[in-house]
Motif scaffolding. Structure first.
Motif, short mmCIF file in Angstrom:
data_model
loop_
_atom_site.label_atom_id
_atom_site.label_comp_id
_atom_site.label_asym_id
_atom_site.label_seq_id
_atom_site.Cartn_x
_atom_site.Cartn_y
_atom_site.Cartn_z
N THR A 167 38.92 44.65 32.95
CA THR A 167 38.35 44.64 34.54
C THR A 167 36.55 43.38 34.61
OG1 THR A 167 39.95 45.76 35.36
CG2 THR A 167 38.60 44.55 36.66
N PRO A 168 35.78 44.24 34.04
CA PRO A 168 34.66 43.29 34.25
C PRO A 168 34.69 42.13 33.32
CG PRO A 168 34.08 45.66 33.97
CD PRO A 168 35.80 45.44 33.93
N VAL A 200 30.94 33.06 34.47
CA VAL A 200 30.19 31.89 33.13
C VAL A 200 30.86 31.69 33.53
CG1 VAL A 200 30.59 31.68 30.91
CG2 VAL A 200 29.66 33.78 31.44
N TYR A 201 32.39 31.41 33.31
CA TYR A 201 33.23 29.97 34.09
C TYR A 201 33.05 28.74 35.18
CZ TYR A 201 37.13 26.87 34.12
OH TYR A 201 38.11 25.85 34.29
N CYS A 215 41.47 31.25 39.00
CA CYS A 215 42.68 32.06 38.10
C CYS A 215 42.37 32.99 37.72
CB CYS A 215 43.24 30.47 36.63
SG CYS A 215 44.25 30.07 38.46
N ILE A 216 40.94 33.25 36.65
CA ILE A 216 40.10 34.36 36.09
C ILE A 216 40.11 35.36 36.65
CG2 ILE A 216 38.16 35.00 34.46
CD1 ILE A 216 38.24 31.82 33.78
N VAL A 227 43.79 36.64 36.79
CA VAL A 227 43.28 37.77 35.99
C VAL A 227 43.03 39.66 35.62
CG1 VAL A 227 43.18 37.60 33.53
CG2 VAL A 227 44.49 35.80 34.55
N GLY A 228 41.69 39.33 36.60
CA GLY A 228 40.82 40.58 36.42
C GLY A 228 41.64 41.68 37.55
N ALA A 229 41.88 40.66 38.40
CA ALA A 229 43.01 42.18 39.86
C ALA A 229 44.25 42.30 38.76
CB ALA A 229 42.90 41.17 40.85
N MET A 230 44.71 41.33 38.36
CA MET A 230 45.38 41.66 37.93
C MET A 230 45.66 42.69 36.48
SD MET A 230 48.81 38.88 37.79
CE MET A 230 47.73 37.28 37.12
N VAL A 231 45.23 42.86 35.32
CA VAL A 231 44.49 43.49 34.54
C VAL A 231 43.55 44.71 35.40
CG1 VAL A 231 43.12 44.49 32.91
CG2 VAL A 231 43.62 41.92 33.25
#
Length: 137
Positions: free
Chosen positions: A12-13, A21-22, A40-41, A44-48
């Motif tokens: 997650t981090p 960074v993006y 979107c990134i 993805v962190g939230a889904m992970v």
């Protein structure tokens, strides 16, 4: 499930850092900051994190697995691993309806009118597979 939980929670981090960074990287371009990629990134962190949280809750409910102990033997994992369907044609029907749906996106929308009912029938058949017939319980 300890290893899987740690893997997903620790990821997650990484995705949050990647989103930062993006965002900084795209802010320095001629087009300016690109919010869709950053969002979107972050998602993805939230889904992970959600997968890791689910695995953490599941690990609390079940007994410790042989994979979670350092001194486990191969024989400790012997035995039943779960309940699985002995055979089923329904996944093939669902795959066929998904193929028709993607064909409908490429060829013509009218094919979706065939694919969607076919997919609903296949999904209902798969869900209720153990409620009737040879494997009913």
């Amino acid at each position: 499930m300890k290893i899987e939980t740690r893997l997903f929670i620790a990821g997650t981090p990484l995705f949050l850092l990647a989103a930062g960074v993006y965002a900084l990287w795209t802010a320095n371009t001629a087009q300016g900051w690109e919010p869709v990629g950053t969002l979107c990134i972050l998602l993805v962190g939230a889904m992970v994190f959600m997968v890791g949280f689910y695995l953490m809750l599941t690990a609390k409910r079940i007994d410790e697995r042989p994979e979670d102990t350092e001194h486990a033997e191969i024989a400790d994992g012997a035995g039943d691993q779960g309940v699985f369907a002995p055979w089923s044609w329904w996944p093939l029907a669902i795959a066929g309806s998904a193929a028709l749906a993607f064909l409908g996106l490429a060829v013509g929308w009218w094919i979706l009118g065939i694919a969607i009912p076919f997919g609903i029938i296949a999904l209902v058949g798969w869900v209720f597979e153990f409620s009737r017939g040879q494997h009913a319980h």
